[in-house]
Scaffold this motif. Structure first.
Motif, PDB file in Angstrom:
ATOM      1  N   LYS A 144       0.832  -1.200   0.000  1.00  0.00           N
ATOM      2  CA  LYS A 144       0.000   0.000   0.000  1.00  0.00           C
ATOM      3  C   LYS A 144       0.873   1.260   0.000  1.00  0.00           C
ATOM      4  O   LYS A 144       1.954   1.288   0.595  1.00  0.00           O
ATOM      5  N   LYS A 145       0.376   2.311  -0.646  1.00  0.00           N
ATOM      6  CA  LYS A 145       1.098   3.580  -0.690  1.00  0.00           C
ATOM      7  C   LYS A 145       0.788   4.393   0.564  1.00  0.00           C
ATOM      8  O   LYS A 145      -0.362   4.508   0.988  1.00  0.00           O
ATOM      9  N   LYS A 146       1.836   4.978   1.142  1.00  0.00           N
ATOM     10  CA  LYS A 146       1.679   5.764   2.360  1.00  0.00           C
ATOM     11  C   LYS A 146       1.282   7.194   2.010  1.00  0.00           C
ATOM     12  O   LYS A 146       1.956   7.861   1.228  1.00  0.00           O
ATOM     13  N   ILE A 147       0.190   7.643   2.624  1.00  0.00           N
ATOM     14  CA  ILE A 147      -0.347   8.975   2.365  1.00  0.00           C
ATOM     15  C   ILE A 147      -0.469   9.732   3.687  1.00  0.00           C
ATOM     16  O   ILE A 147      -1.076   9.240   4.643  1.00  0.00           O
ATOM     17  N   ALA A 148       0.098  10.932   3.740  1.00  0.00           N
ATOM     18  CA  ALA A 148      -0.041  11.801   4.904  1.00  0.00           C
ATOM     19  C   ALA A 148      -1.073  12.874   4.582  1.00  0.00           C
ATOM     20  O   ALA A 148      -0.982  13.542   3.551  1.00  0.00           O
ATOM     21  N   VAL A 149      -2.065  13.019   5.441  1.00  0.00           N
ATOM     22  CA  VAL A 149      -3.159  13.962   5.213  1.00  0.00           C
ATOM     23  C   VAL A 149      -3.010  15.166   6.142  1.00  0.00           C
ATOM     24  O   VAL A 149      -2.887  15.005   7.357  1.00  0.00           O
ATOM     25  N   ILE A 150      -3.022  16.351   5.553  1.00  0.00           N
ATOM     26  CA  ILE A 150      -3.068  17.592   6.328  1.00  0.00           C
ATOM     27  C   ILE A 150      -4.468  18.167   6.180  1.00  0.00           C
ATOM     28  O   ILE A 150      -4.891  18.506   5.072  1.00  0.00           O
ATOM     29  N   GLY A 151      -5.198  18.262   7.276  1.00  0.00           N
ATOM     30  CA  GLY A 151      -6.522  18.846   7.245  1.00  0.00           C
ATOM     31  C   GLY A 151      -6.498  20.275   7.751  1.00  0.00           C
ATOM     32  O   GLY A 151      -5.571  20.683   8.455  1.00  0.00           O
ATOM     33  N   GLY A 152      -7.513  21.041   7.395  1.00  0.00           N
ATOM     34  CA  GLY A 152      -7.588  22.415   7.870  1.00  0.00           C
ATOM     35  C   GLY A 152      -8.545  23.231   7.038  1.00  0.00           C
ATOM     36  O   GLY A 152      -9.143  22.736   6.077  1.00  0.00           O
ATOM     37  N   SER A 153      -8.691  24.495   7.383  1.00  0.00           N
ATOM     38  CA  SER A 153      -9.574  25.361   6.611  1.00  0.00           C
ATOM     39  C   SER A 153      -8.913  25.794   5.308  1.00  0.00           C
ATOM     40  O   SER A 153      -9.578  25.992   4.299  1.00  0.00           O
ATOM     41  N   PHE A 154      -7.582  25.975   5.330  1.00  0.00           N
ATOM     42  CA  PHE A 154      -6.846  26.444   4.140  1.00  0.00           C
ATOM     43  C   PHE A 154      -7.508  27.703   3.567  1.00  0.00           C
ATOM     44  O   PHE A 154      -7.779  27.782   2.374  1.00  0.00           O
ATOM     45  N   ASN A 155      -7.732  28.657   4.434  1.00  0.00           N
ATOM     46  CA  ASN A 155      -8.456  29.863   4.032  1.00  0.00           C
ATOM     47  C   ASN A 155      -7.615  31.118   4.279  1.00  0.00           C
ATOM     48  O   ASN A 155      -7.969  31.927   5.134  1.00  0.00           O
ATOM     49  N   PRO A 156      -6.517  31.316   3.524  1.00  0.00           N
ATOM     50  CA  PRO A 156      -6.068  30.531   2.365  1.00  0.00           C
ATOM     51  C   PRO A 156      -4.955  29.551   2.748  1.00  0.00           C
ATOM     52  O   PRO A 156      -4.479  29.542   3.886  1.00  0.00           O
ATOM     53  N   VAL A 157      -4.524  28.744   1.769  1.00  0.00           N
ATOM     54  CA  VAL A 157      -3.326  27.931   1.943  1.00  0.00           C
ATOM     55  C   VAL A 157      -2.137  28.878   2.047  1.00  0.00           C
ATOM     56  O   VAL A 157      -2.051  29.873   1.338  1.00  0.00           O
ATOM     57  N   THR A 158      -1.230  28.606   2.986  1.00  0.00           N
ATOM     58  CA  THR A 158      -0.087  29.490   3.240  1.00  0.00           C
ATOM     59  C   THR A 158       1.230  28.757   3.001  1.00  0.00           C
ATOM     60  O   THR A 158       1.255  27.540   2.791  1.00  0.00           O
ATOM     61  N   ASN A 159       2.318  29.508   3.085  1.00  0.00           N
ATOM     62  CA  ASN A 159       3.637  28.893   2.968  1.00  0.00           C
ATOM     63  C   ASN A 159       3.877  27.901   4.104  1.00  0.00           C
ATOM     64  O   ASN A 159       4.610  26.925   3.939  1.00  0.00           O
ATOM     65  N   ALA A 160       3.283  28.143   5.276  1.00  0.00           N
ATOM     66  CA  ALA A 160       3.447  27.206   6.388  1.00  0.00           C
ATOM     67  C   ALA A 160       2.855  25.844   6.042  1.00  0.00           C
ATOM     68  O   ALA A 160       3.445  24.803   6.377  1.00  0.00           O
ATOM     69  N   HIS A 161       1.709  25.832   5.371  1.00  0.00           N
ATOM     70  CA  HIS A 161       1.108  24.557   4.951  1.00  0.00           C
ATOM     71  C   HIS A 161       2.037  23.814   3.992  1.00  0.00           C
ATOM     72  O   HIS A 161       2.244  22.604   4.112  1.00  0.00           O
ATOM     73  N   VAL A 162       2.582  24.555   3.030  1.00  0.00           N
ATOM     74  CA  VAL A 162       3.453  23.939   2.029  1.00  0.00           C
ATOM     75  C   VAL A 162       4.728  23.420   2.680  1.00  0.00           C
ATOM     76  O   VAL A 162       5.167  22.293   2.403  1.00  0.00           O
TER      77      VAL A 162
END
Length: 221
Positions: free
Chosen positions: A7-25
């Motif tokens: 199986k492929k390993k997937i990491a999920v980042i959840g949040g509002s992303f309002n907006p997506v920021t450099n910290a998210h990236v």
């Protein structure tokens, strides 16, 4: 065991992303750097938010994440597409039992150190959630986890001790736009251009103009 390895390993980042920021990236990049075997990081925007503080921005939030996609950082519209409640436990209950995702993937949940402090007491079904999915914790400035002994302090949960993420919040980005201040270096250039083009978060119009489609196909495997 062999099936799990395949199986492929997937990491999920959840949040509002309002907006997506450099910290998210940078958070996504830190996870990929720390875990060479991680296939991709998926950014999953919440469908709902308490007090509906992000109502009217769903389409834009999705579109802005699409602008920062790479081969290994992808948009994941699971909560929005299925109109889920936004409760992480409920989302992962559904996701981990969805044959479209359960069979080909192994999931991890990525959260910032600021969320860990209150995880045990404020997250709904915290104990069950901690037993359900491994958490990857990315440090945040101003939050010392050295004394934390809660649910996420033991394996399989992991703290990325040497990750350095800029102290940028989407709340601050919105406030700076509303006041006419610069958001340079706070969001990716493509996102800054999108925000200007659609005049998002400006007090005079509420940022609700021009809603593009917000439903997209799932990330490519």
């Amino acid at each position: 065991m062999g099936a799990e390895i395949d199986k492929k390993k997937i990491a999920v980042i959840g949040g509002s992303f309002n907006p997506v920021t450099n910290a998210h990236v940078w958070m996504a990049e830190a996870v990929l750097s720390a875990f060479p075997g991680m296939h991709q990081v998926w950014m999953m925007p919440a469908h709902r938010h308490p007090f509906e503080k992000h109502r009217g921005y769903s389409s834009h939030r999705s579109r802005m994440i699409r602008l920062v996609e790479t081969a290994r950082i992808r948009y994941f519209g699971y909560e929005i597409d299925h109109e889920l409640s936004g409760v992480t436990y409920m989302t992962f209950c559904r996701l981990l039992n969805d044959p479209d995702y359960r069979d080909p993937f192994v999931f991890y949940m990525v959260i910032g150190g600021d969320c860990v402090v209150d995880f045990d007491t404020k997250w709904q079904h915290a104990e069950e959630l901690a037993a359900m999915v491994p958490f990857i914790i990315v440090p945040r400035q101003g939050y010392d986890l050295s004394g934390y002994r809660g649910l996420l302090s033991r394996p399989p949960h992991v703290l990325l001790r040497h990750a350095h993420i800029p102290n940028i919040s989407a709340t601050e980005v919105r406030a700076r736009i509303a006041s006419g201040a610069s958001i340079r270096e706070m969001v990716p250039a493509e996102v800054a251009s999108y925000i200007r083009r659609h005049r998002l978060y400006e007090e005079r119009n509420g940022g609700t103009a021009g809603n593009p489609p917000d439903r997209f196909p799932p990330p490519a495997a």
